[in-house]
Design a protein around this motif. Structure first.
Motif, PDB file in Angstrom:
ATOM      1  N   UNK A  26      51.080  31.549 -26.433  1.00 56.78           N
ATOM      2  CA  UNK A  26      52.338  31.212 -26.608  1.00 56.78           C
ATOM      3  C   UNK A  26      53.153  30.333 -25.752  1.00 56.78           C
ATOM      4  N   UNK A  27      53.178  28.821 -26.356  1.00 60.73           N
ATOM      5  CA  UNK A  27      54.390  28.531 -25.129  1.00 60.73           C
ATOM      6  C   UNK A  27      55.451  28.900 -24.960  1.00 60.73           C
ATOM      7  N   UNK A  28      56.388  29.454 -23.138  1.00 57.49           N
ATOM      8  CA  UNK A  28      56.722  30.049 -22.867  1.00 57.49           C
ATOM      9  C   UNK A  28      57.285  28.837 -22.051  1.00 57.49           C
ATOM     10  N   UNK A  29      58.827  29.412 -21.792  1.00 62.99           N
ATOM     11  CA  UNK A  29      59.576  27.917 -21.284  1.00 62.99           C
ATOM     12  C   UNK A  29      60.743  29.273 -20.442  1.00 62.99           C
ATOM     13  N   UNK A  30      60.500  29.165 -18.745  1.00 67.33           N
ATOM     14  CA  UNK A  30      61.749  29.656 -18.299  1.00 67.33           C
ATOM     15  C   UNK A  30      62.346  28.700 -18.098  1.00 67.33           C
ATOM     16  N   UNK A  31      63.372  29.419 -17.496  1.00 69.83           N
ATOM     17  CA  UNK A  31      64.667  28.380 -16.778  1.00 69.83           C
ATOM     18  C   UNK A  31      64.392  26.472 -17.237  1.00 69.83           C
ATOM     19  N   UNK A  32      64.797  25.975 -16.810  1.00 71.35           N
ATOM     20  CA  UNK A  32      64.807  24.588 -16.863  1.00 71.35           C
ATOM     21  C   UNK A  32      62.492  24.180 -16.794  1.00 71.35           C
ATOM     22  N   UNK A  33      62.412  22.732 -17.549  1.00 78.12           N
ATOM     23  CA  UNK A  33      61.338  22.765 -17.651  1.00 78.12           C
ATOM     24  C   UNK A  33      61.119  21.376 -16.258  1.00 78.12           C
ATOM     25  N   UNK A 124      56.201  15.584 -14.352  1.00 79.84           N
ATOM     26  CA  UNK A 124      56.211  15.330 -15.090  1.00 79.84           C
ATOM     27  C   UNK A 124      57.877  16.845 -15.454  1.00 79.84           C
ATOM     28  N   UNK A 125      58.305  16.699 -17.000  1.00 79.19           N
ATOM     29  CA  UNK A 125      59.173  17.629 -17.462  1.00 79.19           C
ATOM     30  C   UNK A 125      58.102  18.096 -18.866  1.00 79.19           C
ATOM     31  N   UNK A 126      57.811  19.384 -18.988  1.00 74.86           N
ATOM     32  CA  UNK A 126      57.200  19.461 -19.814  1.00 74.86           C
ATOM     33  C   UNK A 126      57.842  19.475 -21.726  1.00 74.86           C
ATOM     34  N   UNK A 127      58.996  19.389 -21.629  1.00 73.24           N
ATOM     35  CA  UNK A 127      59.466  18.707 -22.794  1.00 73.24           C
ATOM     36  C   UNK A 127      60.350  17.696 -22.801  1.00 73.24           C
ATOM     37  N   UNK A 128      59.580  17.080 -22.263  1.00 72.79           N
ATOM     38  CA  UNK A 128      60.072  15.268 -22.188  1.00 72.79           C
ATOM     39  C   UNK A 128      58.514  14.780 -23.009  1.00 72.79           C
ATOM     40  N   UNK A 129      57.100  15.567 -22.719  1.00 77.18           N
ATOM     41  CA  UNK A 129      56.103  15.050 -22.966  1.00 77.18           C
ATOM     42  C   UNK A 129      55.840  15.041 -24.293  1.00 77.18           C
ATOM     43  N   UNK A 136      48.588  17.709 -26.417  1.00 75.99           N
ATOM     44  CA  UNK A 136      49.341  16.590 -25.420  1.00 75.99           C
ATOM     45  C   UNK A 136      47.276  15.821 -24.800  1.00 75.99           C
ATOM     46  N   UNK A 137      47.982  14.671 -24.027  1.00 79.62           N
ATOM     47  CA  UNK A 137      46.482  14.322 -23.805  1.00 79.62           C
ATOM     48  C   UNK A 137      47.290  13.400 -22.489  1.00 79.62           C
ATOM     49  N   UNK A 174      42.424  17.245 -22.442  1.00 78.18           N
ATOM     50  CA  UNK A 174      43.552  16.908 -23.842  1.00 78.18           C
ATOM     51  C   UNK A 174      43.750  18.966 -23.902  1.00 78.18           C
ATOM     52  N   UNK A 175      44.794  18.786 -23.983  1.00 72.83           N
ATOM     53  CA  UNK A 175      45.954  19.775 -23.171  1.00 72.83           C
ATOM     54  C   UNK A 175      46.340  20.416 -25.209  1.00 72.83           C
ATOM     55  N   UNK A 176      45.476  20.927 -25.343  1.00 79.45           N
ATOM     56  CA  UNK A 176      46.132  22.437 -26.757  1.00 79.45           C
ATOM     57  C   UNK A 176      48.343  22.480 -27.140  1.00 79.45           C
ATOM     58  N   UNK A 177      48.574  22.593 -28.263  1.00 83.57           N
ATOM     59  CA  UNK A 177      49.508  22.332 -28.382  1.00 83.57           C
ATOM     60  C   UNK A 177      49.679  24.203 -27.597  1.00 83.57           C
ATOM     61  N   UNK A 178      49.120  24.601 -27.947  1.00 82.50           N
ATOM     62  CA  UNK A 178      48.973  26.160 -27.752  1.00 82.50           C
ATOM     63  C   UNK A 178      49.555  26.889 -26.263  1.00 82.50           C
ATOM     64  N   UNK A 179      48.801  25.353 -25.236  1.00 82.94           N
ATOM     65  CA  UNK A 179      49.066  25.807 -23.635  1.00 82.94           C
ATOM     66  C   UNK A 179      50.907  25.052 -23.056  1.00 82.94           C
ATOM     67  N   UNK A 180      51.004  24.892 -24.226  1.00 84.09           N
ATOM     68  CA  UNK A 180      52.786  23.542 -23.773  1.00 84.09           C
ATOM     69  C   UNK A 180      52.920  25.132 -22.263  1.00 84.09           C
ATOM     70  N   UNK A 181      53.603  23.955 -21.130  1.00 88.77           N
ATOM     71  CA  UNK A 181      54.285  25.377 -20.051  1.00 88.77           C
ATOM     72  C   UNK A 181      52.957  25.759 -19.298  1.00 88.77           C
ATOM     73  N   UNK A 182      52.120  25.385 -20.254  1.00 80.18           N
ATOM     74  CA  UNK A 182      50.832  26.625 -19.043  1.00 80.18           C
ATOM     75  C   UNK A 182      50.061  25.346 -18.256  1.00 80.18           C
TER      76      UNK A 182
END
Length: 382
Positions: A26-33, A124-129, A136-137, A174-182
């Motif tokens: 699952x997507x997980x963010x620690x601190x800033x992105x 990049x900033x993951x939160x802006x992608x 995510x393409x 193509x990065x699946x939504x579940x791999x955000x921050x991965x």
């Protein structure tokens, strides 16, 4: 603690990086992105050998990639100043145990040789992608030597810097939504074609009044080889759907007209062999061009070669040598394929000294060469 997006980059072979992936799907963010890139590739910068010219590696402190997060299947823009993020292949700021180079955010305005080229706050900033559908393409381009965008290959590839600069590597992910921050993995491909000319010429005896002399130190018998009438501009078919990590179709276009390209002489391609008492001179040339059809009945190569044209009466019978231009014109179909090398083996006609085609083959950029016999046909320049 800052959260980075790690991007693993490989040329041709996508490398596994299980240790870099998060065990939590699952997507997980620690601190800033705010994001940085770490490339997991083999460091072959010090590799030597006859295949080094193929440029199957990134170049430390020179290779730069431009990465675009495309939305709704938009065409990425890699031209200077467009909406991409740039990363440079470097060891600066790398703290892995093996100290291998990785792709890190490039500091704007820096040039090769500058001591500090990494921007810790860049990338990049993951939160802006922005995703497209359920993924995510990303599209990416690698400019191996000169990292400014180009829409046409250089016509003077005689020096290794220009030769390598004509290469272009592209990647699609193509990065699946579940791999955000991965871990984001990029697989780069050569998207142009290469033509390699292997020339074998019989060396005339010292009392011959015609034929080809041996190299005289730095005075090479084969002066240069020119690839003639080639398209140098190209178009990338971003509207076509391709698989994840697939290669984009890139084709030559007529926008820049047909141009002549001075080929690169491989430094380790010169050699002399002997067969049945006859000595032969060998040399190898290469050029990188957008994929296109090789025309028959039209000159493909011009070869400037020192040729014996008789004897000089003023020097007690010393051979008189002049440079002549020979033309190779294929009369049979020769293939050119994207991401492959067309290898032409040429010799000379025993009567006219004009270049003839001995064999030709198309092989993947990363593989060795074999030969397929074709009928040797050619004409000489008037």
């Amino acid at each position: 603690m800052r959260r980075y997006m790690i991007i693993a980059v490989a040329v041709f072979v996508l490398l596994a990086c299980g240790a870099c992936q998060s065990p939590d799907p699952q997507p997980e963010k620690v601190g800033t992105s705010r994001l940085a890139i770490s490339a997991i590739v083999d460091d072959r910068d010090t590799r030597a050998g006859s295949d080094d010219y193929k440029h199957d590696r990134f170049i430390k402190d020179r290779s730069v990639i431009r990465v675009v997060n495309t939305v709704n299947y938009a065409t990425p823009d890699f031209s200077d100043g467009a909406g991409y993020q740039e990363y440079i292949y470097t060891t600066e700021g790398v703290e892995w145990d093996d100290d291998q180079p990785n792709f890190l955010p490039l500091k704007a305005g820096t040039q090769p040789g500058d001591p500090d080229r990494v921007d810790p706050e860049g990338g990049f900033d993951w939160d802006q992608i922005v995703p497209t559908s359920n993924a995510f393409v990303f599209e990416a381009a690698c400019f191996p030597m000169n990292y400014t965008y180009f829409n046409a290959v250089t016509t003077d590839q005689s020096q290794v810097e220009n030769f390598w600069s004509a290469d272009l590597l592209l990647a699609h992910t193509r990065q699946p939504l579940s791999d955000r921050y991965g871990l984001l993995k990029l697989k780069f491909w050569h998207v142009f074609s290469m033509i390699r000319v292997e020339l074998k010429l019989p060396i005339a005896s010292e009392d011959a009044d015609s034929g080809f002399p041996a190299d005289n130190g730095e005075d090479k018998t084969v002066k240069r080889v020119v690839l003639t009438g080639m398209y140098v501009t190209y178009s990338t078919r971003y509207a076509e759907s391709i698989s994840n990590y697939g290669r984009r179709a890139v084709v030559g276009t007529s926008d820049g007209g047909r141009q002549d390209i001075v080929m690169y002489r491989l430094p380790d391609g010169d050699d002399i062999t002997e067969e049945n008492g006859q000595k032969y001179l060998h040399c190898v040339f290469a050029a990188i061009v957008p994929t296109q059809q090789i025309r028959t009945q039209t000159a493909l190569l011009e070869l400037d070669i020192n040729t014996i044209v008789g004897f000089d009466d003023q020097t007690m019978g010393e051979q008189k040598i002049e440079m002549k231009t020979y033309v190779f014109q294929p009369d049979v179909a020769i293939d050119m394929m994207q991401g492959n090398i067309t290898v032409l083996n040429l010799s000379s006609d025993s009567r006219t000294s004009t270049p003839v085609l001995v064999s030709a083959t198309v092989k993947p950029w990363s593989e060795a060469y074999t030969e397929i016999d074709l009928t040797p046909l050619t004409t000489q320049k008037p």
